[in-house]
Design a protein around this motif. Sequence first.
Motif, short mmCIF file in Angstrom:
data_model
loop_
_atom_site.label_atom_id
_atom_site.label_comp_id
_atom_site.label_asym_id
_atom_site.label_seq_id
_atom_site.Cartn_x
_atom_site.Cartn_y
_atom_site.Cartn_z
N TYR A 52 34.96 33.59 45.73
CA TYR A 52 34.90 34.63 44.50
C TYR A 52 33.99 34.89 43.87
N PRO A 53 33.48 36.27 43.87
CA PRO A 53 32.63 36.70 42.61
C PRO A 53 32.20 36.47 41.43
N PRO A 61 34.66 30.87 40.84
CA PRO A 61 33.85 32.03 40.82
C PRO A 61 32.38 31.28 41.39
N THR A 62 31.37 32.79 42.26
CA THR A 62 29.93 31.62 42.58
C THR A 62 29.50 31.98 41.84
N GLU A 63 29.06 30.83 41.48
CA GLU A 63 27.69 30.97 40.44
C GLU A 63 25.73 29.75 40.71
N ILE A 101 22.63 37.56 47.67
CA ILE A 101 23.01 37.72 46.74
C ILE A 101 21.21 37.71 46.22
N GLU A 102 20.55 38.70 45.83
CA GLU A 102 18.73 38.73 45.03
C GLU A 102 18.95 37.69 43.68
N VAL A 103 17.91 36.91 43.48
CA VAL A 103 17.69 36.17 42.29
C VAL A 103 16.05 36.11 41.95
N ILE A 123 30.24 26.90 45.24
CA ILE A 123 31.07 27.57 45.96
C ILE A 123 32.77 26.96 45.88
N GLN A 124 33.57 27.55 46.00
CA GLN A 124 35.09 27.62 47.03
C GLN A 124 35.45 28.43 47.75
#
Length: 145
Positions: A52-53, A61-63, A101-103, A123-124
């Motif tokens: 999930y976003p 949610p992705t964190e 994912i750009e950090v 994540i899930q």
Amino acid sequence: MKRVLFMFLTLVSALAAASGVTVSAAAPKKGLAGKPVTVKLLLSVSSGYHIYPSKSAEGIPTEVKLVGPAGFKISSVKYPKTSTFQGLDGPIPVYSGNIAIEVMVATPKAAKGAQTLVFSVKIQACNDRTCLVPSVDTAKVTLKF
């Protein structure tokens, strides 16, 4: 030696299967102290699964968090576009396949030598029948200043 390598690869495969996602990081080898650096977190979601976003109302949610080293801070996170999963109650935005994912990381002015940035990614992974237990995976990348 071959037996140990086989056992290690089996364990890595089992852990990836347990979360449904493998996480790694990529960044330039060098950074300039006091200047931001972009790190790409690369997530590979197992076939048939989705995650999930970051602002999901559906699943966990992705964190992304930067765990260390001290003085380094996330200044922004750019998530990719989502795809759509058809849920029971309608379409749900998700990520599947390979995503980046750009950090953007702010570096301290006093950064010297080799610094290993450690990211945690919560994540899930779910498929059309069930969701796996949420997990927190880590990814590391070393920069030289």
